[in-house]
Design an enzyme around this catalytic site. Sequence first.
Site: not given
Length: 290
Positions: A18, A70, A106, A130-131, A134, A230, A232, A253
């Site tokens: 990260s 999350k 987010d 996507g699903n 995010a 998104m 990066y 991103g």
Amino acid sequence: MCSITSILGLIGRNVNYSYSPFIHNTAAEMLRLPFYYTIFNIADARQIPDALNGMRALGIAGLNVTIPYKQVVTEYVDTLSAEAQAVGAVNTIVNNNGRLSGCNTDIAGVSHPLKPYKERLHQSPAGIFGNGGAALAAVEALRRDYHPSAIRLFVRDPDKGLALAEQVHAKHPEAPIEIFKIDAYDAIRDCHLLINATPIGTKGVQTAGNSALLPQEQKLLHDGQIIFDMVYNPLRTPFVNMAAEAGAVVIPGVEMLIAQAAESFCLWTGETMPVDSIREKILKKLTAQP
């Protein structure tokens, strides 16, 4: 550098990659704030209750939360912000004297980079690849702040897309969500905004491909579109490169990364992150890596 009196951190699984420590520690140092940000790897969701009790006991001022925790942390904080309730996920926890507030930045991370294009997006179709979580944050940002004529989810599994739509419609039945298979080319071409809300293209992550669109599908992109990836790392993903070659407006991103971090930073410290300086430093760092 001032003396450290408060600890911040990131909880997730295998998250040593990260860039959050770099961003937050750089910002704290620039503003001479007594915060230090570190990483806490948690191997199993069953450890989350103990981790958050430890946060209370140790007086850790704030935490970011990333995959795969999350959703699970929502069960163990004391309060949830409106944004966290909207998407059923927390990516930021604020410790208020032992009372933990779960927040979601987010949504701001998606919304803020799109602000210069608000008029273009209003009552125009927008698409999301996507699903997952995010994608849900992107849906909420678009629904709340930009009011597109349609929010199109391009998915490999329509059942998962429908499940996400049902989650949104439970609170916002008016949300204009449409579900398409990933090869719905006319619907993709018609979108004024396309967001990649999948990990496809992430450096070091094994996925079905390395771009939200295949090379032969580049013709679907054009100069009337805004393309938001998104992902990066790398800074220029295959999807970003395809969009740039097509003449589209490109939002990399790193802009979402910085925007959501700035929102979290303000929640913890009450201060405004020096985003221009942070952007310059992280772009330099991403560009320099092999």
